[in-house]
Write an enzyme that holds these catalytic residues in place. Structure first.
Site, PDB file in Angstrom:
ATOM      1  N   ARG A 180      -0.340  -7.718  -4.044  1.00 49.98           N
ATOM      2  CA  ARG A 180      -0.117  -8.968  -3.309  1.00 49.98           C
ATOM      3  C   ARG A 180      -1.458  -9.513  -2.829  1.00 49.98           C
ATOM      4  O   ARG A 180      -2.462  -8.796  -2.749  1.00 49.98           O
ATOM      5  CB  ARG A 180       0.823  -8.740  -2.113  1.00 49.98           C
ATOM      6  CG  ARG A 180       0.317  -7.724  -1.132  1.00 49.98           C
ATOM      7  CD  ARG A 180       0.903  -7.832   0.298  1.00 49.98           C
ATOM      8  NE  ARG A 180       2.322  -7.991   0.447  1.00 49.98           N
ATOM      9  CZ  ARG A 180       3.189  -7.017   0.762  1.00 49.98           C
ATOM     10  NH1 ARG A 180       2.742  -5.765   0.900  1.00 49.98           N
ATOM     11  NH2 ARG A 180       4.470  -7.273   0.934  1.00 49.98           N
TER      12      ARG A 180
ATOM     13  N   HIS B 243      -3.375 -10.974   0.437  1.00 49.57           N
ATOM     14  CA  HIS B 243      -3.259 -10.862   1.890  1.00 49.57           C
ATOM     15  C   HIS B 243      -3.891 -12.078   2.571  1.00 49.57           C
ATOM     16  O   HIS B 243      -4.855 -12.666   2.064  1.00 49.57           O
ATOM     17  CB  HIS B 243      -3.954  -9.591   2.393  1.00 49.57           C
ATOM     18  CG  HIS B 243      -3.290  -8.330   1.948  1.00 49.57           C
ATOM     19  ND1 HIS B 243      -3.490  -7.810   0.694  1.00 49.57           N
ATOM     20  CD2 HIS B 243      -2.437  -7.487   2.574  1.00 49.57           C
ATOM     21  CE1 HIS B 243      -2.780  -6.690   0.562  1.00 49.57           C
ATOM     22  NE2 HIS B 243      -2.130  -6.482   1.693  1.00 49.57           N
TER      23      HIS B 243
ATOM     24  N   ASN C 186      -0.002   6.035   9.197  1.00 50.92           N
ATOM     25  CA  ASN C 186      -0.849   6.597  10.255  1.00 50.92           C
ATOM     26  C   ASN C 186      -0.291   6.164  11.611  1.00 50.92           C
ATOM     27  O   ASN C 186       0.464   5.188  11.703  1.00 50.92           O
ATOM     28  CB  ASN C 186      -2.293   6.086  10.122  1.00 50.92           C
ATOM     29  CG  ASN C 186      -2.367   4.566  10.074  1.00 50.92           C
ATOM     30  OD1 ASN C 186      -2.292   3.978   8.999  1.00 50.92           O
ATOM     31  ND2 ASN C 186      -2.475   3.930  11.230  1.00 50.92           N
TER      32      ASN C 186
ATOM     33  N   SER D 269       0.590  -7.740   6.548  1.00 48.21           N
ATOM     34  CA  SER D 269       1.280  -8.440   5.459  1.00 48.21           C
ATOM     35  C   SER D 269       2.714  -8.753   5.874  1.00 48.21           C
ATOM     36  O   SER D 269       3.085  -8.600   7.032  1.00 48.21           O
ATOM     37  CB  SER D 269       1.270  -7.581   4.182  1.00 48.21           C
ATOM     38  OG  SER D 269       2.105  -6.445   4.339  1.00 48.21           O
TER      39      SER D 269
ATOM     40  N   GLU E 197      -6.178  -2.922  14.258  1.00 45.51           N
ATOM     41  CA  GLU E 197      -5.908  -3.347  15.620  1.00 45.51           C
ATOM     42  C   GLU E 197      -6.655  -2.447  16.611  1.00 45.51           C
ATOM     43  O   GLU E 197      -6.881  -1.265  16.359  1.00 45.51           O
ATOM     44  CB  GLU E 197      -4.395  -3.272  15.910  1.00 45.51           C
ATOM     45  CG  GLU E 197      -3.540  -4.074  14.952  1.00 45.51           C
ATOM     46  CD  GLU E 197      -3.336  -3.401  13.604  1.00 45.51           C
ATOM     47  OE1 GLU E 197      -3.511  -2.164  13.510  1.00 45.51           O
ATOM     48  OE2 GLU E 197      -3.039  -4.104  12.629  1.00 45.51           O
TER      49      GLU E 197
ATOM     50  N   SER F 155       0.830  -1.207   0.000  1.00 45.62           N
ATOM     51  CA  SER F 155       0.000   0.000   0.000  1.00 45.62           C
ATOM     52  C   SER F 155       0.864   1.256   0.000  1.00 45.62           C
ATOM     53  O   SER F 155       1.726   1.436   0.859  1.00 45.62           O
ATOM     54  CB  SER F 155      -0.913   0.011   1.234  1.00 45.62           C
ATOM     55  OG  SER F 155      -1.827  -1.050   1.175  1.00 45.62           O
TER      56      SER F 155
END
Length: 272
Positions: A92, A94, A235, A212, A193, A39
């Site tokens: 990719r 995930h 972030n 990842s 999370e 990303s």
């Protein structure tokens, strides 16, 4: 896509089949380097070398079109300024997509079967260190795999003492000596999370959290590849910033950091 879609239930044979398809389709018998652009990193693909060919990932045996915004859908092959042949996976699979571990690491195993000796893994992640503002690039020095999964089968004992190559990290520091290093913690996702999980990651020694990279690294080390890991802090991790987490924030951080990421990747690939 399962390994059965490649015509083989053996994941390593499936990788060899995919490598053979790529060699025939692109007219490139072997590669030296593979890069997986996570990303925010796909903007760097255009500056990595002289184009030699490309193919849609969804057309390669065992691969599926990436489903996450911010990931590209092509595999590109370029010749770097150092004369090496590099395969660039602009997307990719995930683990949270629910297809199992094998599709997650199929790209890594395909790169190894195609001749790669070096793997560069990149990702976008949450940062635990308040000094690392969004847009900071961090070298992965080690990882913690909290997915509960592994690409290894049976009694396959792989030494992970140096999961991320000291030699390659030293080369990256030569390109940009300001790069910090940190420990990457992979959660299963796709939910972000919780603040408590972030605190746990920090207590365990983590500096970065994401979804990842660690499973790919394990497969790469099994295949004998040297691995360089690069995380873009997109972030502050949950509970450490003032706003709710949103994937649009991840994408915007990647766009904002695009020129720096492109220059950094180009510089690093040029010395590999």
């Amino acid at each position: 896509m399962s390994t059965a879609a490649t015509g083989s239930t053996d994941p390593k044979q499936a990788a060899r089949d995919a490598a053979g398809f790529l060699a025939d389709t692109l007219g490139v018998a072997s590669i030296d380097i593979a890069l997986v652009l996570g990303s925010g990193w796909s903007s760097g693909a255009d500056q990595l070398g002289e184009p030699l060919g490309q193919v849609a990932l969804g057309d390669v045996p065992g691969f599926s079109k990436p489903v996450v915004s911010g990931h590209g859908g092509e595999l590109r092959v370029v010749r770097t300024t150092a004369g090496k042949v590099a395969a660039i996976f602009t997307g990719r699979t995930h683990y949270y997509e629910g297809r199992g571990v094998e599709p997650v690491v199929h790209g890594v195993r395909t790169a190894a079967a195609w001749g790669a000796a070096t793997l560069v893994l990149t990702n976008g992640c949450g940062g635990l260190n308040p000094a690392w503002a969004p847009g900071t690039v961090v070298l992965i020095g080690d990882h913690i795999n909290l997915t509960g999964a592994t690409p290894l089968r049976g009694a396959t004992f792989i030494d992970m003492t140096e999961a991320y190559s000291r030699r390659l990290r030293a080369l990256a520091h030569r390109v940009d000596d300001s790069l910090p290093e940190g420990v990457y913690v992979q959660f299963s996702g796709p939910q972000y999370e919780t603040p408590a999980e972030v605190r746990m990651a920090g207590a365990l020694g983590g500096d970065l959290v994401g979804m990842s990279t660690t499973l790919e690294t394990i497969a790469a080390r099994e295949a004998g590849l040297e691995v360089l890991g690069l995380s873009l802090v997109t972030n502050a991790a949950a509970g450490l910033g003032g706003a709710d987490l949103d994937h649009t924030e991840v994408l915007q951080a990647g766009r904002d950091a695009g020129p720096r990421l492109a220059g950094l990747l180009s510089g690093i690939v040029g010395v590999l």
